[in-house]
Enzyme design. Sequence first.
Site, PDB file in Angstrom:
ATOM      1  N   ASP A   1      31.373 -95.045  -1.447  1.00 22.98           N
ATOM      2  CA  ASP A   1      30.238 -95.637  -1.311  1.00 22.98           C
ATOM      3  C   ASP A   1      30.313 -95.973   0.358  1.00 22.98           C
ATOM      4  O   ASP A   1      30.403 -94.966   0.891  1.00 22.98           O
ATOM      5  CB  ASP A   1      30.082 -96.904  -2.090  1.00 22.98           C
ATOM      6  CG  ASP A   1      28.889 -98.006  -1.624  1.00 22.98           C
ATOM      7  OD1 ASP A   1      27.689 -97.256  -2.170  1.00 22.98           O
ATOM      8  OD2 ASP A   1      28.968 -99.096  -1.066  1.00 22.98           O
TER       9      ASP A   1
ATOM     10  N   TYR B   1      25.328-103.882   5.330  1.00 21.53           N
ATOM     11  CA  TYR B   1      23.516-102.508   5.081  1.00 21.53           C
ATOM     12  C   TYR B   1      22.787-103.670   6.176  1.00 21.53           C
ATOM     13  O   TYR B   1      21.884-103.020   6.687  1.00 21.53           O
ATOM     14  CB  TYR B   1      23.103-103.714   4.400  1.00 21.53           C
ATOM     15  CG  TYR B   1      23.734-102.693   2.737  1.00 21.53           C
ATOM     16  CD1 TYR B   1      23.208-101.910   2.146  1.00 21.53           C
ATOM     17  CD2 TYR B   1      24.518-103.550   1.881  1.00 21.53           C
ATOM     18  CE1 TYR B   1      23.582-100.994   1.300  1.00 21.53           C
ATOM     19  CE2 TYR B   1      24.802-103.141   1.163  1.00 21.53           C
ATOM     20  CZ  TYR B   1      24.423-101.732   0.606  1.00 21.53           C
ATOM     21  OH  TYR B   1      25.333-101.154  -0.885  1.00 21.53           O
TER      22      TYR B   1
ATOM     23  N   HIS C   1      27.327 -93.875 -10.367  1.00 22.27           N
ATOM     24  CA  HIS C   1      27.892 -94.259  -8.762  1.00 22.27           C
ATOM     25  C   HIS C   1      29.320 -94.217  -8.949  1.00 22.27           C
ATOM     26  O   HIS C   1      29.959 -94.344  -8.144  1.00 22.27           O
ATOM     27  CB  HIS C   1      27.175 -95.286  -8.580  1.00 22.27           C
ATOM     28  CG  HIS C   1      27.172 -95.559  -7.063  1.00 22.27           C
ATOM     29  ND1 HIS C   1      26.987 -94.714  -5.992  1.00 22.27           N
ATOM     30  CD2 HIS C   1      27.852 -97.395  -6.425  1.00 22.27           C
ATOM     31  CE1 HIS C   1      27.111 -95.608  -4.691  1.00 22.27           C
ATOM     32  NE2 HIS C   1      27.798 -96.811  -5.198  1.00 22.27           N
TER      33      HIS C   1
END
Length: 317
Positions: A103, A230, A295
């Site tokens: 990730d 982010y 994921h």
Amino acid sequence: MEGIKHQMVKVNGINIHIAEKGEGPVILFLHGFPELWYSWRHQILALSSMGYRAVAPDLRGYGDSDAPDSVESYTCFHIIGDLVELIDVLDPDVGKVFVVGHDWGAYMAWLLCLFRPDKVKALVNLSVPFLRSHREIKPVDFWRSYYGADHYISRFQKPGEIEGEFAEIGVERVEKELLTDFPVFLPKGKLFKCPLDEPITLPSWLSEEEANYYVTVFQKTGYTGALNFYRNFNRNWELLKPWVGSKVKTPAKFIVGDKDLVYHMPGMKDYIHNGGFQEDVPSLQQVVVMEGVAHFINMEKPDEINKYISDFFTQFV
């Protein structure tokens, strides 16, 4: 956990918490969101038993590591600065290690290899392939135009907003929702699919005790540091302009689950399988797509991932 040692290391002006076990060549494990060093627990135990020194930090903003206040302190340059100095601390003689990322950790591992190939012997990345920079379109703007304003990356942009909504629901519910079925969309007023008055059924690979480890830590730290990664997507896009068109030349292996939300992002399968990925990473030796896996691949299928890692790194020891 079974002989795992914990310590704080001063790097790049902040304190980073690391968990480690074993002796031998260093493997540096880099976690993603909303995770911690703890996501590598299976890999630490397995790889340390195979003759490696397995080391997993909490990235800046996470867990017991420092979380600088300013959003601007979470750019790719800050993270890679942390990692470069950490590698020098872990391997003072040569300053070169094996790296495994997942990730956000995978994204940063690609950039580490791009900026400082002298620091990485070989790389195994999970879930996130190398992300080619587009010269014209900012990434957050692209995702918003494609998915709409409820897309999770868009919803994470405004400081304090999603943290307030998470606080209303509570960290325990939020963390378990994110780990169980990470949502592509987070609409206001109904962040998650499951009604809040219904209990969550954790996946088979995550026990209540394991989930509660994450809950306890994020109850203490909150999510702001993690979300600030982010909030630097567009800033990173600007900073990375000098590297547009550059290649990652580190020997690499990439593994993704066919149910991973990243694998289903627009253009991703075409990029991975039809030449773009190999063009950007010329020393990419293998792409593995694991069927029925989502994921959190290193927790979902730890034995398989451990074998993929050891089989790949063995050729470089």
